[in-house]
Design a protein around this motif. Sequence first.
Motif, PDB file in Angstrom:
ATOM      1  N   PRO A   3      42.305  39.219  43.082  1.00 23.44           N
ATOM      2  CA  PRO A   3      42.270  37.759  42.893  1.00 23.44           C
ATOM      3  C   PRO A   3      41.610  37.409  41.562  1.00 23.44           C
ATOM      4  O   PRO A   3      40.599  38.007  41.175  1.00 23.44           O
ATOM      5  CB  PRO A   3      41.433  37.270  44.081  1.00 23.44           C
ATOM      6  N   ASN A 180      44.151  30.526  41.005  1.00 26.28           N
ATOM      7  CA  ASN A 180      44.444  30.863  42.402  1.00 26.28           C
ATOM      8  C   ASN A 180      45.379  32.056  42.552  1.00 26.28           C
ATOM      9  O   ASN A 180      45.752  32.409  43.674  1.00 26.28           O
ATOM     10  CB  ASN A 180      45.057  29.649  43.117  1.00 26.28           C
ATOM     11  N   ASP A 181      45.766  32.674  41.431  1.00 26.19           N
ATOM     12  CA  ASP A 181      46.681  33.821  41.477  1.00 26.19           C
ATOM     13  C   ASP A 181      45.916  35.120  41.639  1.00 26.19           C
ATOM     14  O   ASP A 181      44.674  35.145  41.640  1.00 26.19           O
ATOM     15  CB  ASP A 181      47.521  33.877  40.198  1.00 26.19           C
ATOM     16  N   SER A 182      46.680  36.197  41.736  1.00 30.18           N
ATOM     17  CA  SER A 182      46.137  37.550  41.677  1.00 30.18           C
ATOM     18  C   SER A 182      46.721  38.250  40.460  1.00 30.18           C
ATOM     19  O   SER A 182      47.806  37.875  39.978  1.00 30.18           O
ATOM     20  CB  SER A 182      46.477  38.335  42.952  1.00 30.18           C
TER      21      SER A 182
END
Length: 255
Positions: A3, A180-182
Amino acid sequence: MLPVKTLIKRIRRVVHDTDAITYDDDEILAVVNQGVRYIRRTIADNRPEMLAGEVITGMVKAGERSIELPYRPMLLIYVRAGSEVASSEETYSSDKIYHNWNLIYHNKTKICSKQTIVKYRTRRIQEANISQIYGDMDREGEPEVYYLTGDKTVNFYPLPRADMCYDILAVEDMDDLTINDSTPLLNEYDDLLVEYANVRLSVENEYDVSADSQIMSTIQSQILRLLHIPPTGVTVQGYWGANLEQYGKPRRRMW
């Protein structure tokens, strides 16, 4: 895949900014995106197939010039195309049984159907710059080269004189990560992202610029090791940017 929020926390510990006084999240995220692109460029230079998605397949009708890819490619690893080489008809049969319980007998009827099987043989075709093509752009024949127009349009030259199938292996262009991404890479590369961010943020903060080249060379060597490529002749060219237009392209002839 880690994350992005967790990655930013790791970077803050390395740059001694756990209280978020020196850098805000947007600054660190921008450097993370630069690091991902740097790693992807290094992989694309050496093992582009590791970034590739599924093979894009389809058909081009006779006389059609171009196809549109489903996404913007960072680079095309190969384009293969070919026309019909053989066709055959195969007959399939099935039995239908009709039941008449009043007469107590079975009436068996054989039904036949035919299906045409078409086989295509594809071959790899080279990429060309449209300025290198001097012939009639509407000439038909067996496509020898392809050229790109716009973001994701592949054009064939000459135009196919018959229906043609194609196989294209490409690397999709990268969208910037959000908070909010990985991360899109293997876990082993996340440690390199931390080191990359440490170098970039330290340089921006005027910290030991002389160590920059050595650290970046070490990072690139580690990337090559993960790709199972001996890190010989490693340089830091491409740290601030690289020529993305000539990935493994052979010398071109004129058509």
